[in-house]
Design an enzyme around this catalytic site. Structure first.
Site, PDB file in Angstrom:
ATOM      1  N   GLY A 165      -1.821 -16.666  20.814  1.00 25.07           N
ATOM      2  CA  GLY A 165      -0.806 -17.145  21.753  1.00 25.07           C
ATOM      3  C   GLY A 165       0.571 -17.106  21.118  1.00 25.07           C
ATOM      4  O   GLY A 165       0.901 -16.169  20.387  1.00 25.07           O
ATOM      5  N   ASN A 209      -2.816  15.190   2.330  1.00 24.14           N
ATOM      6  CA  ASN A 209      -4.257  14.939   2.487  1.00 24.14           C
ATOM      7  C   ASN A 209      -4.663  13.703   1.684  1.00 24.14           C
ATOM      8  O   ASN A 209      -5.421  12.854   2.160  1.00 24.14           O
ATOM      9  CB  ASN A 209      -5.083  16.130   1.994  1.00 24.14           C
ATOM     10  N   HIS A 261       0.512  10.033  15.265  1.00 21.75           N
ATOM     11  CA  HIS A 261      -0.781  10.011  15.961  1.00 21.75           C
ATOM     12  C   HIS A 261      -0.970  11.297  16.785  1.00 21.75           C
ATOM     13  O   HIS A 261      -2.031  11.929  16.749  1.00 21.75           O
ATOM     14  CB  HIS A 261      -0.807   8.782  16.882  1.00 21.75           C
ATOM     15  N   GLU A 305       3.251  10.097   7.604  1.00 21.28           N
ATOM     16  CA  GLU A 305       2.083  10.904   7.184  1.00 21.28           C
ATOM     17  C   GLU A 305       1.501  11.658   8.376  1.00 21.28           C
ATOM     18  O   GLU A 305       0.299  11.904   8.447  1.00 21.28           O
ATOM     19  CB  GLU A 305       0.990  10.015   6.571  1.00 21.28           C
ATOM     20  N   ARG A 315      -2.965  10.522   3.280  1.00 23.36           N
ATOM     21  CA  ARG A 315      -3.581  10.183   4.577  1.00 23.36           C
ATOM     22  C   ARG A 315      -4.962   9.566   4.358  1.00 23.36           C
ATOM     23  O   ARG A 315      -5.361   8.642   5.075  1.00 23.36           O
ATOM     24  CB  ARG A 315      -3.696  11.446   5.440  1.00 23.36           C
ATOM     25  N   ARG A 362       0.834  -1.208   0.000  1.00 21.84           N
ATOM     26  CA  ARG A 362       0.000   0.000   0.000  1.00 21.84           C
ATOM     27  C   ARG A 362       0.864   1.251   0.000  1.00 21.84           C
ATOM     28  O   ARG A 362       0.559   2.227  -0.672  1.00 21.84           O
ATOM     29  CB  ARG A 362      -0.961  -0.037   1.200  1.00 21.84           C
TER      30      ARG A 362
END
Ligand code: TGC
Ligand code: FAD
Length: 388
Positions: free
Chosen positions: A343, A244, A370, A367, A247, A93
């Protein structure tokens, strides 16, 4: 057989064209990416033949007009392509994001007709690989402080400085890079492989996005022809407009990584028995699965809505920022929870979860981190910038 969750029938919000393109990309990911991506990540290498195949799929510049080699599709189509690619791996991606949103988009939006005709068709087909240079060693979240500069030397510009953490710079044929002119105004320049004074060292030893190539752009008196200046934008809003678009694509893309983790965890929990019962029968595991599906569903609806707003040119940068922040955090949380459901098997390369989880640590950083996206929302709500 992969069975993507669609709890709120989001499929009904998609057109037939969206479903056709999704199906083509999904098939390609199952056929070409899934069988080799774990080994590619283990080997820290990007399968270079993907570039041509992504071009053939129409994954480069899907919303760029057909006249320039794009597919002329809408923003939702771009989103569904990104979801399918990131189900394979965030690295795939990333390659499509950079080529589409960070290289083709600025040439299309800010370039002149000669630049569009020269670069876009070859980038769309995958004949050329593109890279985007904004981040510098000392300027990441604060790109406005960049030190890269160019001077007007009459018949050419002379570019000096460096860019760091640049996806695909070591293999790029074309770079869209941002530097300040003699007045200190940020401008976009198109650089090409082999320009004298340009070096592209690779960044090794990453624990995240290992199937993506990352590197630097080092400019040591690079002579850039004057016709390579992007004429139609000035200032930091140039690169930020590209962000923009990228993102937005990430907001869709990470849903694919989250779905792959959820799908893997759900199957495993139904098959794996402890205390003589499938672990899916335990309330704590069901809580995890229920919360994952809820969050995936909310993320799908958010991405779809931003897509329709973008189709009408109504999505604000702050809305896109919120969608990127929310959906990446959602995917990372789901990767972590899914890994626990498996697990010890959760850390094995036989399953995709740990790879997605490590990749998403980059996606939550690039980009815009957070925290930077939280501050963008904070600024939008209060009108007060908390950046400085
Ligand atoms: P600030 O003073 O707020 O803004 C400067 C000018 O830009 C305008 N603007 C925007 N325009 C369009 N879209 C946006 N999202 C915009 N955000 C701001 C603003 O209106 C202003 O315009 P004007 O006309 O007044 O000049 O800028 P600031 O220096 O205070 O910084 C703001 C901040 C922190 C939000 C911004 O710089 C930021 O977003 N920082 C994060 C940096 C970032 O995201 N870097 C990404 C690098 S590329 C990458 O990571 C690729 S990964 C590729 C892969 O997928 O592999
Ligand atoms: P810093 O800006 O140094 O931030 C460090 C920490 O401080 C973060 O937690 C951040 O949230 C916090 N922080 C910073 N400022 C503030 C503030 N004002 N208030 C509160 N907290 C703050 N860049 C490109 O230009 N092109 C690319 O192709 C590209 N590809 C990338 C690929 C990968 C794999 C990675 C990991 C990065 C890539 N980047 C690329 C760079 C990426 O955009 C930056 O890493 C990102 O913008 C953050 O910058 P930084 O790493 O310098 O962190």
């Amino acid at each position: 057989m992969y069975n993507p969750p669609d709890y709120f029938l989001v499929d009904e919000l998609l057109s037939e064209d969206h479903k056709i393109v999704r199906s083509a990309v999904r098939d390609w990911v199952d056929r070409s990416v899934k069988p080799i991506i774990d080994q590619a990540a283990q080997n820290h290498e990007f399968p270079l033949h993907f570039i041509k195949e992504l071009g053939e799929l129409g994954a480069f510049g899907p919303y760029i007009p057909e006249k320039y080699g794009g597919a002329g599709m809408d923003q939702v189509a771009y989103g569904v392509i990104m979801t399918e690619l990131e189900r394979g791996d965030s690295a795939i991606r990333s390659a499509a994001s950079v080529q589409s949103s960070l290289v083709m988009y600025p040439i299309y939006a800010f370039g002149n007709e000669e630049q569009r005709m020269k670069y876009l068709p070859k980038l769309a087909s995958g004949e050329w690989v593109g890279a985007f240079g904004l981040t510098e060693p000392n300027y990441g979240s604060d790109p406005g402080g960049m030190l890269s500069r160019f001077e007007d030397k009459g018949d050419h510009y002379l570019l000096n400085g460096s860019k760091m953490w640049i996806t695909n710079s070591p293999i790029a044929d074309v770079g869209v890079v941002w530097a300040k002119d003699e007045e200190g105004v940020v401008r976009g320049l198109i650089i090409e492989k082999g320009m004298e004074g340009l070096t592209v060292p690779e960044t090794k030893n990453k624990w995240s996005l290992r199937a993506s190539i990352t590197g630097e752009f080092v400019f040591d008196n690079v002579k850039v022809p004057k016709e390579n200046l992007l004429p139609n934008v000035k200032g930091l809003k140039g690169p930020l407009k590209c962000l923009n678009s990228a993102r937005y694509g990430i907001a869709w893309g990470v849903i694919g990584a989250a779905m792959d983790c959820y799908d893997t965890a759900l199957r495993y929990s139904l098959e794996r028995k402890q205390f003589n019962k499938p672990i899916a029968s335990f309330q704590l595991q069901q809580k995890k699965l229920a919360e994952m599906l809820t969050e995936i569903t909310k993320a799908q609806l958010l991405a779809w809505r931003v897509g329709t707003l973008r189709n009408d040119d109504r999505a604000t940068p702050a809305q896109i920022s919120m969608a990127k922040r929310n959906n990446v955090k959602m995917a990372l949380d789901i990767a972590r929870e899914s890994r626990q459901i498996l697990g010890a098997m959760g850390i094995s390369g036989d399953f995709p979860i740990m790879r997605h989880m490590m990749n998403l640590e980059s996606v939550i950083t690039y980009e815009g981190t957070h925290d930077v996206h939280l501050l963008i929302t904070g600024f939008d709500i209060t009108g007060i910038s908390a950046f400085e």
